[in-house]
Motif scaffolding. Structure first.
Motif, PDB file in Angstrom:
ATOM      1  N   GLY A 152       0.573  -3.483 -10.595  1.00  0.00           N
ATOM      2  CA  GLY A 152      -0.263  -2.505  -9.902  1.00  0.00           C
ATOM      3  C   GLY A 152      -0.285  -1.188 -10.630  1.00  0.00           C
ATOM      4  O   GLY A 152      -0.141  -1.123 -11.854  1.00  0.00           O
ATOM      5  N   ARG A 187      -2.032   8.162  -3.447  1.00  0.00           N
ATOM      6  CA  ARG A 187      -2.630   6.905  -2.966  1.00  0.00           C
ATOM      7  C   ARG A 187      -2.593   5.862  -4.074  1.00  0.00           C
ATOM      8  O   ARG A 187      -3.162   6.062  -5.141  1.00  0.00           O
ATOM      9  CB  ARG A 187      -4.069   7.163  -2.512  1.00  0.00           C
ATOM     10  N   ASP A 188      -1.905   4.752  -3.822  1.00  0.00           N
ATOM     11  CA  ASP A 188      -1.751   3.724  -4.851  1.00  0.00           C
ATOM     12  C   ASP A 188      -1.548   2.372  -4.194  1.00  0.00           C
ATOM     13  O   ASP A 188      -1.305   2.280  -2.987  1.00  0.00           O
ATOM     14  CB  ASP A 188      -0.563   4.043  -5.762  1.00  0.00           C
ATOM     15  N   THR A 189      -1.647   1.318  -4.999  1.00  0.00           N
ATOM     16  CA  THR A 189      -1.500  -0.043  -4.476  1.00  0.00           C
ATOM     17  C   THR A 189      -0.786  -0.916  -5.494  1.00  0.00           C
ATOM     18  O   THR A 189      -1.060  -0.837  -6.694  1.00  0.00           O
ATOM     19  CB  THR A 189      -2.874  -0.665  -4.154  1.00  0.00           C
ATOM     20  N   GLN A 190       0.133  -1.718  -4.991  1.00  0.00           N
ATOM     21  CA  GLN A 190       0.839  -2.705  -5.803  1.00  0.00           C
ATOM     22  C   GLN A 190       0.563  -4.090  -5.223  1.00  0.00           C
ATOM     23  O   GLN A 190       0.230  -4.224  -4.039  1.00  0.00           O
ATOM     24  CB  GLN A 190       2.348  -2.417  -5.783  1.00  0.00           C
ATOM     25  N   ILE A 199       0.838  -1.202   0.000  1.00  0.00           N
ATOM     26  CA  ILE A 199       0.000   0.000   0.000  1.00  0.00           C
ATOM     27  C   ILE A 199       0.869   1.246   0.000  1.00  0.00           C
ATOM     28  O   ILE A 199       1.689   1.462   0.901  1.00  0.00           O
ATOM     29  CB  ILE A 199      -0.947  -0.014   1.218  1.00  0.00           C
ATOM     30  N   ASP A 200       0.698   2.044  -1.068  1.00  0.00           N
ATOM     31  CA  ASP A 200       1.376   3.314  -1.280  1.00  0.00           C
ATOM     32  C   ASP A 200       2.851   3.129  -1.649  1.00  0.00           C
ATOM     33  O   ASP A 200       3.456   2.078  -1.440  1.00  0.00           O
ATOM     34  CB  ASP A 200       1.203   4.242  -0.088  1.00  0.00           C
ATOM     35  N   SER A 242     -12.081   1.048  -7.029  1.00  0.00           N
ATOM     36  CA  SER A 242     -11.251   2.228  -6.839  1.00  0.00           C
ATOM     37  C   SER A 242     -10.573   2.527  -8.161  1.00  0.00           C
ATOM     38  O   SER A 242      -9.903   1.661  -8.729  1.00  0.00           O
ATOM     39  CB  SER A 242     -10.199   1.968  -5.745  1.00  0.00           C
ATOM     40  N   GLN A 260      -5.102   4.475  -7.367  1.00  0.00           N
ATOM     41  CA  GLN A 260      -5.263   3.048  -7.122  1.00  0.00           C
ATOM     42  C   GLN A 260      -6.279   2.423  -8.071  1.00  0.00           C
ATOM     43  O   GLN A 260      -7.327   2.997  -8.340  1.00  0.00           O
ATOM     44  CB  GLN A 260      -5.732   2.867  -5.677  1.00  0.00           C
ATOM     45  N   ILE A 280      -6.227  -6.552  -8.637  1.00  0.00           N
ATOM     46  CA  ILE A 280      -5.321  -5.405  -8.548  1.00  0.00           C
ATOM     47  C   ILE A 280      -4.527  -5.372  -9.847  1.00  0.00           C
ATOM     48  O   ILE A 280      -4.081  -6.416 -10.333  1.00  0.00           O
ATOM     49  CB  ILE A 280      -4.350  -5.531  -7.357  1.00  0.00           C
ATOM     50  N   ASP A 294      -9.848   3.437   3.029  1.00  0.00           N
ATOM     51  CA  ASP A 294      -9.907   4.488   2.011  1.00  0.00           C
ATOM     52  C   ASP A 294     -11.256   5.201   2.025  1.00  0.00           C
ATOM     53  O   ASP A 294     -11.321   6.433   1.938  1.00  0.00           O
ATOM     54  CB  ASP A 294      -9.671   3.887   0.622  1.00  0.00           C
TER      55      ASP A 294
END
Length: 465
Positions: free
Chosen positions: A224, A243-246, A114-115, A319, A384, A396, A432
């Motif tokens: 991601g 704000r991002d997600t891998q 996360i992030d 998202s 994200q 994802i 979130d």
């Protein structure tokens, strides 16, 4: 210029516009698009011919000739891999498996990163530990602090005898200086720009490789929304924090991601990168790699989202930084609401692309009117890309909810069926939503009249956004 020469030029442009209009009628994806291009090319060819040359094509030509998918088996789960242990919930996504011409595979370990700070610490450490082969692909690479950290690791691994292969998109990384690439090549890194270099695609700006893939020794993979740039670490206001997600994967799906990278690599270089077998993994999640792009015979990205949403019975949480759904996805979301599904969409409160933000605001208004709950993430820019279906499935990847991701970009995601992983995604999205503001109809209705007009004008460009 004489009057006769000017007249001849105007006539020639109208003749070219007529032939281009015929091409548009034959090949443009939608009737609305065909009408728009044809009218513009017939009436104002001096204005529309050049944009049509760069933006008119809807298919990336030649890519599939060298990468023909295997024949579809009679069973969506048929494969040399033993699939008896896959989660029973995978069967409801059989259409997506058939669309991908690959089965769900079992035995995966999955981890949310996360992030940017946390994700890049793990990814860069994994790259630095590569012993045999390192495959790296990003849409954007910047020559900034983070980009130079990546560059140093790539050089160190190449000096240690590791096969290092790097792809970056030519449009997304247009600002990457030549010296950055030259330094890597001089250090033994094989690095190439993904470009539409075959003559039939040479002038096209629509097609971009938006995938983010890292594969380490065939054993660990990362996909991601994160690119390589300081803004992805939240270091560049006004969009910070970012704000991002891998997603980190271990297990047999790593081989599918490795092959996906190899397809892109072969298109550019004519050769295959080193391909290593993926070692066994003692994980329990079932997963399917979902790849899409403009070379696909069908609109894979849109079909993936529509098929996944249509299978939801309890909840659909989405998202996305760009909420510009097409008719199929919009209908799937509305039908989910009518089934009593908890449908929520998380979008940014801050724009990074003004036109997309205006179109997205209008789509959000229509979504709220249809009973879809829409939320704007408040702390910073939301980049994200996450999808949660019911209590056991989540995806994802790099896919946005817009036409560019549906049909113009090369994209990738992983759809996982595993209650534990889905619970992790639900926890992440719950947090979130806790930092988000619900959108209501007043956001559109109370906007100044000219801003509302701008929203409707922006929506006219949905097929290009």
């Amino acid at each position: 210029m004489t009057a006769s020469a000017l007249t001849l030029g105007i006539v020639l442009l109208h003749v070219l516009g007529m032939f281009a209009a015929m091409h548009a009628v034959m090949h443009t994806r939608t009737p609305q698009g065909a009408i728009g291009w044809a009218l513009g090319l017939l009436v104002l060819p001096y204005v529309t011919l050049l944009p049509y040359l760069y933006l008119g094509s809807s298919r990336f030509l030649g890519y599939r000739v060298a990468h023909r998918p295997p024949p579809r088996s009679t069973s969506a789960a048929a494969d040399t891999t033993d699939t008896t242990a896959i989660d029973a919930g995978c069967t409801r996504f059989a259409a997506i498996s058939a669309l991908q011409r690959r089965p769900f595979r079992s035995g995966h370990k999955l981890r949310l990163l996360i992030d940017g700070e946390a994700a890049f610490e793990v990814m860069l450490a994994a790259m630095a530990a590569a012993e045999h082969c390192l495959l790296v692909q990003f849409f954007i690479i910047h020559d900034d602090a983070l980009g130079r950290r990546l560059q140093q690791i790539l050089l160190e691994r190449a000096a240690a005898g590791v096969h290092v292969c790097v792809l970056f998109d030519g449009i997304g990384s247009h600002a990457l200086p030549r010296r950055y690439v030259d330094t890597l090549r001089a250090g033994g890194v094989a690095i190439h720009r993904f470009a539409t270099h075959r003559w039939r695609n040479r002038l096209q700006l629509n097609f971009r490789n938006h995938r983010k893939i890292v594969v380490v020794d065939g054993a660990r993979a990362f996909i991601g929304g994160l690119n390589v740039g300081d803004e992805y670490l939240g270091l560049k206001p006004p969009l910070a924090p970012w704000r991002d997600t891998q997603l980190e994967l271990q297990g047999p799906a790593v081989a599918d991601l490795q092959q996906l990278f190899a397809d892109d690599w072969q298109w550019i270089t004519g050769d295959l990168p080193p391909l290593l077998p993926s070692p066994p993994c003692d994980g329990h999640a079932s997963a399917l790699v979902v790849a899409s792009g403009p070379a696909d015979p069908q609109e894979t990205g849109s079909l993936f989202f529509a098929a996944a949403i249509n299978e939801a019975r309890q909840r659909v949480w989405l998202s996305t930084p760009y909420y510009v759904p097409d008719n199929a996805v919009r209908a799937a979301l509305q039908l989910a609401v009518l089934r009593g599904v908890d449908v929520r969409v998380l979008i940014p409160a801050r724009p990074d692309h003004r036109t997309v933000f205006l179109a997205s605001t209008l789509h959000a208004y229509h979504a709220v009117r249809a009973g879809i709950r829409v939320f704007r993430y408040q702390p910073g820019f939301l980049h994200q890309k996450a999808l949660l279906i019911d209590r056991d499935s989540a995806a994802i990847g790099s896919m946005n909810l817009d036409s560019r991701s549906f049909r113009l970009n090369f994209e990738v995601a992983a759809l996982a069926v595993d209650p534990v992983f889905a619970a992790d995604v639900a926890t992440m999205l719950t947090e979130d939503f806790r930092h988000a503001r619900a959108v209501d109809e007043r956001e559109y209705r109370d906007a100044p009249y000219l801003r509302r007009v701008a929203m409707h004008v922006a929506r006219l460009f949905d097929p290009l956004l």
